[in-house]
Design a protein around this motif. Structure first.
Motif, PDB file in Angstrom:
ATOM      1  N   LEU A  19       0.822  -1.202   0.000  1.00  0.00           N
ATOM      2  CA  LEU A  19       0.000   0.000   0.000  1.00  0.00           C
ATOM      3  C   LEU A  19       0.859   1.255   0.000  1.00  0.00           C
ATOM      4  N   HIS A  20       0.420   2.232  -0.802  1.00  0.00           N
ATOM      5  CA  HIS A  20       1.118   3.507  -0.935  1.00  0.00           C
ATOM      6  C   HIS A  20       0.097   4.637  -0.892  1.00  0.00           C
ATOM      7  N   ARG A  21       0.551   5.820  -0.542  1.00  0.00           N
ATOM      8  CA  ARG A  21      -0.322   6.988  -0.624  1.00  0.00           C
ATOM      9  C   ARG A  21      -0.776   7.122  -2.078  1.00  0.00           C
ATOM     10  N   GLY A  22      -2.046   7.434  -2.256  1.00  0.00           N
ATOM     11  CA  GLY A  22      -2.601   7.618  -3.593  1.00  0.00           C
ATOM     12  C   GLY A  22      -3.278   6.377  -4.152  1.00  0.00           C
ATOM     13  N   ASP A  23      -3.016   5.217  -3.574  1.00  0.00           N
ATOM     14  CA  ASP A  23      -3.662   3.995  -4.054  1.00  0.00           C
ATOM     15  C   ASP A  23      -5.170   4.062  -3.825  1.00  0.00           C
ATOM     16  N   VAL A  24      -5.937   3.544  -4.771  1.00  0.00           N
ATOM     17  CA  VAL A  24      -7.365   3.333  -4.588  1.00  0.00           C
ATOM     18  C   VAL A  24      -7.486   1.925  -4.018  1.00  0.00           C
ATOM     19  N   VAL A  25      -8.089   1.811  -2.831  1.00  0.00           N
ATOM     20  CA  VAL A  25      -8.156   0.522  -2.159  1.00  0.00           C
ATOM     21  C   VAL A  25      -9.596   0.101  -1.892  1.00  0.00           C
ATOM     22  N   GLU A  98      -4.222  17.860  -5.584  1.00  0.00           N
ATOM     23  CA  GLU A  98      -4.878  16.609  -5.976  1.00  0.00           C
ATOM     24  C   GLU A  98      -5.702  16.757  -7.257  1.00  0.00           C
ATOM     25  N   PRO A  99      -5.152  16.330  -8.402  1.00  0.00           N
ATOM     26  CA  PRO A  99      -5.852  16.504  -9.675  1.00  0.00           C
ATOM     27  C   PRO A  99      -7.086  15.614  -9.825  1.00  0.00           C
ATOM     28  N   TYR A 100      -7.210  14.580  -9.026  1.00  0.00           N
ATOM     29  CA  TYR A 100      -8.320  13.637  -9.124  1.00  0.00           C
ATOM     30  C   TYR A 100      -9.561  14.114  -8.364  1.00  0.00           C
ATOM     31  N   LEU A 101      -9.451  15.184  -7.592  1.00  0.00           N
ATOM     32  CA  LEU A 101     -10.580  15.648  -6.790  1.00  0.00           C
ATOM     33  C   LEU A 101     -11.714  16.165  -7.637  1.00  0.00           C
ATOM     34  N   ARG A 102     -12.906  15.899  -7.157  1.00  0.00           N
ATOM     35  CA  ARG A 102     -14.106  16.456  -7.781  1.00  0.00           C
ATOM     36  C   ARG A 102     -14.547  17.644  -6.924  1.00  0.00           C
ATOM     37  N   VAL A 103     -13.858  18.774  -7.115  1.00  0.00           N
ATOM     38  CA  VAL A 103     -14.183  20.020  -6.414  1.00  0.00           C
ATOM     39  C   VAL A 103     -14.158  21.163  -7.423  1.00  0.00           C
ATOM     40  N   GLN A 104     -14.831  22.223  -7.085  1.00  0.00           N
ATOM     41  CA  GLN A 104     -14.845  23.407  -7.943  1.00  0.00           C
ATOM     42  C   GLN A 104     -13.520  24.153  -7.798  1.00  0.00           C
ATOM     43  N   PRO A 105     -13.068  24.867  -8.837  1.00  0.00           N
ATOM     44  CA  PRO A 105     -11.838  25.654  -8.729  1.00  0.00           C
ATOM     45  C   PRO A 105     -11.913  26.607  -7.531  1.00  0.00           C
ATOM     46  N   MET A 126      -9.700   8.749   1.886  1.00  0.00           N
ATOM     47  CA  MET A 126     -10.680   9.758   1.502  1.00  0.00           C
ATOM     48  C   MET A 126     -11.187   9.469   0.091  1.00  0.00           C
ATOM     49  N   GLY A 127     -12.434   9.868  -0.158  1.00  0.00           N
ATOM     50  CA  GLY A 127     -13.001   9.740  -1.489  1.00  0.00           C
ATOM     51  C   GLY A 127     -12.561  10.883  -2.378  1.00  0.00           C
ATOM     52  N   ASP A 128     -12.628  10.682  -3.667  1.00  0.00           N
ATOM     53  CA  ASP A 128     -12.254  11.733  -4.620  1.00  0.00           C
ATOM     54  C   ASP A 128     -13.367  12.759  -4.790  1.00  0.00           C
ATOM     55  N   ASN A 129     -14.583  12.392  -4.479  1.00  0.00           N
ATOM     56  CA  ASN A 129     -15.728  13.296  -4.534  1.00  0.00           C
ATOM     57  C   ASN A 129     -15.992  13.752  -3.094  1.00  0.00           C
ATOM     58  N   ARG A 130     -15.126  14.627  -2.596  1.00  0.00           N
ATOM     59  CA  ARG A 130     -15.086  14.977  -1.173  1.00  0.00           C
ATOM     60  C   ARG A 130     -16.400  15.522  -0.622  1.00  0.00           C
ATOM     61  N   GLY A 131     -17.169  16.199  -1.449  1.00  0.00           N
ATOM     62  CA  GLY A 131     -18.432  16.750  -0.969  1.00  0.00           C
ATOM     63  C   GLY A 131     -19.500  15.704  -0.734  1.00  0.00           C
ATOM     64  N   ASP A 132     -19.268  14.489  -1.198  1.00  0.00           N
ATOM     65  CA  ASP A 132     -20.273  13.426  -1.103  1.00  0.00           C
ATOM     66  C   ASP A 132     -19.589  12.104  -0.787  1.00  0.00           C
ATOM     67  N   SER A 133     -18.682  12.123   0.194  1.00  0.00           N
ATOM     68  CA  SER A 133     -17.912  10.923   0.494  1.00  0.00           C
ATOM     69  C   SER A 133     -17.896  10.641   1.988  1.00  0.00           C
ATOM     70  N   VAL A 176       1.651  13.418  -6.804  1.00  0.00           N
ATOM     71  CA  VAL A 176       0.898  14.173  -5.801  1.00  0.00           C
ATOM     72  C   VAL A 176       1.561  14.049  -4.431  1.00  0.00           C
ATOM     73  N   PHE A 177       2.091  12.870  -4.141  1.00  0.00           N
ATOM     74  CA  PHE A 177       2.626  12.585  -2.810  1.00  0.00           C
ATOM     75  C   PHE A 177       4.154  12.636  -2.755  1.00  0.00           C
ATOM     76  N   ALA A 178       4.777  13.131  -3.818  1.00  0.00           N
ATOM     77  CA  ALA A 178       6.248  13.255  -3.831  1.00  0.00           C
ATOM     78  C   ALA A 178       6.692  14.162  -2.694  1.00  0.00           C
ATOM     79  N   GLY A 179       7.700  13.736  -1.957  1.00  0.00           N
ATOM     80  CA  GLY A 179       8.251  14.539  -0.867  1.00  0.00           C
ATOM     81  C   GLY A 179       7.527  14.410   0.460  1.00  0.00           C
ATOM     82  N   THR A 180       6.495  13.564   0.527  1.00  0.00           N
ATOM     83  CA  THR A 180       5.735  13.436   1.770  1.00  0.00           C
ATOM     84  C   THR A 180       6.276  12.362   2.717  1.00  0.00           C
ATOM     85  N   ASP A 181       7.264  11.593   2.256  1.00  0.00           N
ATOM     86  CA  ASP A 181       7.827  10.567   3.151  1.00  0.00           C
ATOM     87  C   ASP A 181       8.466  11.226   4.357  1.00  0.00           C
TER      88      ASP A 181
END
Length: 185
Positions: A19-25, A98-105, A126-133, A176-181
């Motif tokens: 498992l890694h950050r960013g994985d869909v599980v 996070e480019p995968y997020l479903r949020v307004q600019p 967390m879900g990618d559709n944060r307003g409904d997750s 997205v998660f580069a440098g977070t280690d």
């Protein structure tokens, strides 16, 4: 998980992947999540076609209706916070875009502020559709405190397999998660 996944999408899961950050599980309900998820996205489909039943008989089907799908944001020991002045989440003090997020600019990555440190053997998802997750943020009041035990993870979703017009590999967005280690001590 919209727009990454759509309602009725089926995924192929790699049960052996680390498992890694960013994985869909895909994971089993750690206790009480599906009670909340009945009104929001992330709940598995109840209907099983004859094809799904046949695939399940040979190890390629669903394990049942007690599973959810979310993106791993925090690994054991990670500090995950939201949101900074730009509306971004931070993992170990590093802002992530996070480019995968479903949020307004201009909208924040989460409307629910939080600051957590992921305990050993657990994940923050967390879900990618944060307003409904119904994700880790919404379950902080449960005994799990919003964390998913790693033992409850079935595996990493790697491919949308159905319907065929949605076939695609699922991206874990490593940039997205580069440098977070965290530094090793």
């Amino acid at each position: 998980m919209e727009n990454t996944l759509q309602v009725n999408d089926h995924v192929i899961v790699n049960e052996l992947a680390g498992l890694h950050r960013g994985d869909v599980v895909v994971f089993k309900d750690p206790g009480g999540w599906l009670d909340t998820a009945s009104s929001v996205e992330g709940r598995p489909q109840q209907h099983r076609s004859p094809v799904a039943v046949a695939l399940s008989a040979v190890g390629f089907g669903s394990d049942g209706d007690d599973h959810l799908v979310k993106r791993v944001i925090g690994l054991p020991g990670d500090r995950v916070q939201c949101c900074n002045a730009l509306g971004q989440m931070e993992v170990n003090g590093v802002p992530i875009s996070e480019p995968y997020l479903r949020v307004q600019p201009g909208e924040a990555a989460s409307t629910i502020p939080f600051d957590v440190t992921v305990p050993p053997g657990s994940l923050w998802v967390m879900g990618d559709n944060r307003g409904d997750s119904a994700d880790s943020r919404l379950h902080q009041g449960l005994p799990s405190k919003g964390f998913v035990p790693e033992r409850d993870v079935v595996g990493r979703a790697v491919l949308i397999s159905w319907p065929t017009k949605h076939w695609t590999w699922l991206d874990d967005h490593p940039r997205v998660f580069a440098g977070t280690d965290r530094p090793h001590r």
